[in-house]
Design a protein around this motif. Structure first.
Motif, mmCIF file in Angstrom:
data_model
loop_
_atom_site.group_PDB
_atom_site.id
_atom_site.type_symbol
_atom_site.label_atom_id
_atom_site.label_comp_id
_atom_site.label_asym_id
_atom_site.label_seq_id
_atom_site.Cartn_x
_atom_site.Cartn_y
_atom_site.Cartn_z
ATOM 1 N N ASP B 377 -21.226 56.796 0.050
ATOM 2 C CA ASP B 377 -20.826 56.187 -1.212
ATOM 3 C C ASP B 377 -20.313 54.769 -0.936
ATOM 4 O OD1 ASP B 377 -19.686 55.353 -3.524
ATOM 5 O OD2 ASP B 377 -18.477 57.162 -3.864
ATOM 6 N N LYS B 378 -21.133 53.804 -1.319
ATOM 7 C CA LYS B 378 -20.778 52.419 -0.982
ATOM 8 C C LYS B 378 -19.643 51.874 -1.859
ATOM 9 C CE LYS B 378 -24.271 52.157 1.965
ATOM 10 N NZ LYS B 378 -24.085 52.939 3.211
ATOM 11 N N LEU B 434 -29.510 48.349 4.090
ATOM 12 C CA LEU B 434 -28.891 48.325 2.769
ATOM 13 C C LEU B 434 -29.754 47.513 1.806
ATOM 14 C CD1 LEU B 434 -25.030 47.989 3.290
ATOM 15 C CD2 LEU B 434 -26.521 49.960 3.587
ATOM 16 N N THR B 435 -29.658 47.873 0.526
ATOM 17 C CA THR B 435 -30.388 47.158 -0.523
ATOM 18 C C THR B 435 -29.493 46.082 -1.123
ATOM 19 O OG1 THR B 435 -29.542 48.638 -2.192
ATOM 20 C CG2 THR B 435 -31.610 49.286 -1.102
ATOM 21 N N GLU B 437 -28.579 46.070 -4.066
ATOM 22 C CA GLU B 437 -27.604 46.799 -4.892
ATOM 23 C C GLU B 437 -26.391 47.212 -4.045
ATOM 24 O OE1 GLU B 437 -28.761 50.600 -6.315
ATOM 25 O OE2 GLU B 437 -27.094 50.709 -7.738
ATOM 26 N N ASP B 438 -26.701 47.728 -2.833
ATOM 27 C CA ASP B 438 -25.601 48.090 -1.918
ATOM 28 C C ASP B 438 -24.728 46.867 -1.626
ATOM 29 O OD1 ASP B 438 -26.491 50.736 -1.598
ATOM 30 O OD2 ASP B 438 -27.823 50.182 0.069
ATOM 31 N N LYS B 441 -22.454 46.022 -4.251
ATOM 32 C CA LYS B 441 -21.277 46.902 -4.228
ATOM 33 C C LYS B 441 -20.264 46.411 -3.210
ATOM 34 C CE LYS B 441 -23.337 51.270 -5.745
ATOM 35 N NZ LYS B 441 -23.999 52.482 -5.256
ATOM 36 N N THR B 446 -17.307 47.199 -5.335
ATOM 37 C CA THR B 446 -16.366 48.103 -4.672
ATOM 38 C C THR B 446 -14.952 47.530 -4.700
ATOM 39 O OG1 THR B 446 -18.101 48.904 -3.221
ATOM 40 C CG2 THR B 446 -15.831 49.237 -2.481
#
Lengths: 435, 575
Positions: B377-378, B434-435, B437-438, B441, B446
């Motif tokens: 869970d990023k 990682l993308t 989107e990651d 985050k 995050t």
């Protein structure tokens, strides 16, 4: 008591680097009439004394009173057309004034420097060489059981330091105050500080470096290389002191200009810091420079966060250039490089070497200060200011880098240093923008 | 300020489940909105570009006493990073510790618009604010160090949690901070005597409390006060081989505390986790134990972390963990600053050079990446370097590229120490990428979530959010990040646009406006009689033990140009 009388407590004393913040003053009719708990020097400053009455400009060798606007305009003209202006002083004013001053220096491409240049500048170079294991003064008050004053005469230069932070004060782990501490003074002569020490170690002038090295040799188990006498100090005394330092629960060395401005200069401080570092192998030991003016430390802080360097910064290149020996005020003046100077909140007239003063006397000098002093004698523009910490508020940093806000206690007919520098800056920008 | 529309970009707004959609972002009066009248608006064509919310820095040392002491000690660092003044910009200095202007400009150039200073010694808070007020562009906030507070430790020893809450509230207000921060709890007090605490159940001298007790008590207080963030913790035993056990013990020490607010599950944020994930028993056999941390985070919700990613090169370490800095000094013998702060905390600074040829540095470099690659869970892990400790924040673009490109990692692994075999990077992490989107985050979403700043408009782009936007020169449709790490690095190093509160502050990587942001503060309310009882105890500490009078201690309001009080959600236990 006079019904118009106001008592203000927790006043911060704008005099020395101890920055005592427990002063009480009584104000009547807009004047401070009584000062409690300050030392004599602090009391005298807070009560106030002779002031420069009006802005002045020198004409045909004589200072003539002029309007504030005219003095600001003249100052701006001098700075705007200078190729290498020096903006010097700053140690007895607020950090807010420092910020404006550095902005002004950046605008005119000047050299900006403060009194550290002739005081603890060598300590800065030492810190940049070896670092500085230190702490805040309360840490010393609560913990220290061994206090060493080295080349610093506390009782004269920082009169309340011993009773507020070091020798005499009771602390959490030192409830018995003075009795719980062993106090050593190392100096070239008997002083009023040596009178209250448990031990006075008299070192021959210029031999501090050797004595520090001797102590380090003892710590490194190399006592056998020591002669019977080092710089006038018997080997026994050195062995005893080294042993005492190792066995202390919390030791501190306070050092002053006896180390920074005597033979070996910054190397003395490097050696003292190295000694302190090595003592941490045995126990807790810290070291602290005894800074003089109440906000000399603050100027170093502001200049560092603004430019990356703590004093002697040359902004003529567009970026900050720092090279003590080249960019330090006395060196730039001795080489005859500067073509104007703004002197604020300090008195180089009384403290700079003759050669520097000789050059200052040849170039246009702007002085911003509440008081008449030797610098006024050769200033070409004089702008009187409100006394920071009495008539104007702002931030100041104590010798241990603890920031405290100094207060405005009474009104003044004069503008603050911050306002004056801002006015000059705006005028300079106006002149330069018009080009 | 004119309205603005950022048209046709590919938007990554993970907190609103927008994982890269072609979409316009409209800004009116400094806030994101649904629609604006396009003809009156500034139009930014973001076709073929990546659009993200403004970056949020959750943990960096950017302002205050030790940052400035680091600058003072290292003129060589200032010199290496010099940039002359511009028409609009002041001169910059620093290559690991930047002057105030460089700090603001460099973050803005990378698309960051919100910054948090991670460690404020309460006695020196005024200094932190003096610098924060000079950092241009970003909104800011700061964390106050409560780790070794004498009165705090006495209350904990006596079980007086109510008073501890009142004390915490007083220090937050007095220092104008918004998060309770803990560095080497109990250990800094021991360092006052040249000692340290290693394990969470060791007792600190005289005060006789343990790190576990300190964190547990303050975690409870944190929830009662309803502070947005959990307690923010630099665990004991930082940087020592075999320390992962201490780290897990720290996590377990607050496991019984229940969140006080429904919008956050975390009780403890463990910062720069990389420094706390070591196995082995000495500097030669040190190995990665990131898996222990990863497994814990993957199966527990009460702890979140940030990376503390180490990058090879020259930097400056600075922390309130004075004992640890002395350990580093003993290893390298380089110049060393220490500053213990009376009744409160400690600190130390030392320059460092991390080398790929050194076993431990190689392991450290791998661990940060492992944490970011392996935690599922990023929104539980944030990208940081613990600036400037493990690397300056200016290394973020390279770290992003390393996380997005296994090819780049494989290339780098060829040039590092063979201790890389004692990490998971060549094995378990192989091929993981990682993308965008990651990345959206771990660099903003995050952070905003962990700090609970989503409602306050940070880290996302839903209507009502702050108009803080970064536009990067990446066309997601054409990006092959694995093959083109340089493109990623260049794009994240220099945003095409950084927009702060609806104003363009960076264009094509250059600063074009320098507005001053807000400073976030927290003012928890405390029952009056409880507060009075606490103040009697605190006054005693000031009268006898502090070196500054209590009246001169709290940071005066004049130090904050633009304060913004964040709303709190106190639980009912606080009257």
């Amino acid at each position: 008591m006079n019904p118009d009388s106001t008592i203000v407590t927790d006043v911060v004393c704008p005099l020395c680097g101890s920055l005592c913040d427990d002063i009480t003053v009584r104000i009547e009719n807009g004047k401070i009439v009584e000062v409690r708990d300050a030392c004599d020097m602090g009391e005298s400053k807070i009560l106030g004394h002779d002031r420069i009455k009006s802005p002045m400009i020198r004409e045909k060798g004589e200072l003539k009173e002029v309007s504030y606007e005219k003095a600001v305009k003249k100052s701006a003209e001098i700075l705007a057309k200078s190729k290498r202006p020096l903006l010097y002083g700053w140690s007895s004013t607020t950090c807010e004034a420092h910020e404006k001053g550095i902005k002004l220096a950046a605008e005119v491409g000047g050299i900006v420097d403060n009194t550290a240049t002739v005081c603890h500048g060598p300590s800065v170079i030492a810190i940049q060489t070896v670092g500085l294991p230190s702490c805040t003064l309360g840490q010393i008050k609560n913990r220290a059981d061994l206090i060493v004053y080295w080349g610093s005469n506390q009782s004269q230069a920082h009169p309340r330091h011993m009773s507020r932070y070091s020798s005499f004060i009771r602390g959490f782990f030192r409830e018995e105050g003075r009795k719980a501490k062993y106090v050593v003074v190392i100096d070239v002569r008997d002083t009023t500080t040596t009178n209250v020490a448990d031990e006075f170690i008299k070192v021959e002038p210029g031999h501090d470096y050797k004595l520090l090295s001797a102590l380090r040799a003892v710590l490194a188990d190399k006592a056998d290389v020591l002669p019977d006498d080092v710089g006038g100090v018997p080997k026994d005394a050195i062995m005893n002191l080294a042993e005492r330092m190792k066995k202390a629960e919390f030791g501190v060395i306070f050092f002053g200009m006896g180390l920074t401005q005597s033979r070996s200069r910054y190397n003395n401080v490097v050696n003292a810091i190295a000694l302190t570092r090595e003592l941490n192998q045995f126990t807790k030991f810290v070291i602290m420079p005894m800074r003089g003016h109440y906000n000399v430390t603050g100027f170093g802080q502001v200049l560092t966060w603004e430019t990356g360097y703590p004093y002697a910064v040359d902004l003529s290149r567009g970026y900050a250039w720092y090279n003590p020996g080249e960019t330090t005020s006395t060196d730039v003046l001795n080489r005859g490089e500067c073509d104007s100077a703004l002197i604020i909140a300090s008195d180089p007239g009384a403290h700079f070497p003759g050669k520097s003063l000789k050059h200052l006397s040849k170039i246009p000098v702007i002085q911003v200060d509440p008081y008449h002093n030797p610098t006024t004698e050769f200033a070409d523009v004089v702008i009187p200011s409100a006394v920071a910490g009495i008539e104007a508020e702002g931030c100041a940093y104590r010798m241990d880098n603890v920031p405290i806000m100094v207060r405005k206690l009474i009104d003044s007919e004069y503008k603050s240093d911050e306002e004056i520098i801002d006015d000059v800056l705006n005028k300079v920008m106006e002149i330069r923008g018009g080009k | 300020m004119a309205d603005m529309i950022i048209k046709n970009g590919t938007v990554y707004d993970p907190l609103n489940n927008i994982p890269g959609e072609k979409k316009d972002i409209c800004i009116k009066d400094g806030k994101v909105t649904d629609k604006i009248k396009e003809k009156d608006a500034t139009v930014i064509d973001a076709k073929g570009k990546t659009v993200m919310p403004g970056g949020v820095e959750i943990h960096a040392h950017i302002a205050g006493a030790k940052v400035n002491a680091g600058r003072l000690m290292r003129p060589e660092d200032a010199w290496m990073g010099k940039v002359p003044k511009g028409k609009l910009t002041r001169a910059e200095s620093g290559s690991s510790i930047f002057n105030v202007y460089a700090t603001g400009y460099k973050y803005a150039r990378m698309g960051y618009t919100t910054l948090f200073e991670a460690a404020v010694p309460p006695l020196l808070a005024r200094h932190t604010h003096e610098e924060l007020e000079e950092i241009p562009i970003a909104d800011k906030g700061a964390y106050v160090l409560m780790d070794n507070n004498w009165l705090g430790m006495e209350y904990i020893k006596n079980g007086e949690i109510d008073k501890l809450a009142a004390l915490s509230a007083w220090f937050l207000k007095a220092t104008k901070c918004m998060v309770l921060k803990f560095v080497n709890p109990g250990g800094n007090e021991a360092w006052g005597w040249g000692k340290n605490l290693i394990e969470v159940n060791e007792h600190t001298p005289h005060f006789e409390v343990t790190p576990a007790e300190i964190l547990n008590a303050f975690a409870e207080v944190n929830e009662r006060l309803g502070l947005p963030h959990s307690i923010h913790v630099h665990c004991n035993n930082l940087g020592h081989p075999g320390n992962v056990g201490t780290t897990i013990d720290t996590f377990n020490a607050v496991k019984d505390i229940k969140p006080g607010r429904s919008d956050r599950k975390a009780i403890l944020h463990a910062t720069h986790a990389q420094f706390h994930a070591y196995g082995g028993s000495n500097w030669k056999d040190v190995e990665s134990e990131s898996k222990v941390i990863v497994d814990y985070i993957n199966s527990n919700d009460h702890v979140t972390i940030d990376m503390g990613q180490l990058m090879f090169g020259d930097t400056t370490t600075m922390t309130a963990d004075g004992a640890m800095e002395y350990d580093l000094h003993k290893l390298s013998r380089r110049k060393w600053i220490n500053c213990d702060v009376e009744l409160e905390t400690g600190s130390g600074i030392i320059p460092v050079r991390y080398s790929p040829k050194v076993a431990v540095n190689t392991v450290q470099w791998a661990i940060g990446l492992e944490l970011a690659l392996l935690i599922k869970d990023k929104t539980k892990i944030a990208l940081t370097t613990d600036h400037p400790n493990a690397a300056p924040f200016t290394k973020y673009p390279e770290i992003i590229a390393l996380l997005m490109s296994s090819t780049m990692r494989d290339g780098m692994m060829k040039g590092v120490h063979e201790s890389i075999k004692r990490t998971l990077l060549p094995s378990e992490c192989a091929g993981i990428e990682l993308t965008l989107e990651d990345i959206a985050k771990i660099t903003r979403g995050t952070q905003a979530k962990l700090l609970n700043f989503v409602e306050l408009g940070k880290g996302h782009l839903a209507p009502g959010a702050d108009g803080d936007v970064a536009v990067y020169d990446i066309d997601p449709d054409k990006l092959d990040g694995s093959r083109n790490p340089d493109q990623i690095i260049n794009a994240f190093r220099k945003a095409i646009y950084t927009i702060k509160g609806g104003e363009i502050v960076v264009k094509d990587g250059e600063v074009v406006a320098t507005p001053m942001g807000r400073t976030f503060i927290a003012n928890p309310e405390i029952d009056e009689s409880l507060n009075k009882a606490m103040l009697e105890d605190l006054t005693e500490k000031f009268v006898h033990y502090y070196s500054v009078n209590m009246a001169n201690y709290p940071v005066q309001s004049r130090y904050l140009r633009n304060p913004f009080e964040i709303p709190l959600k106190p639980s009912k236990e606080v009257a």
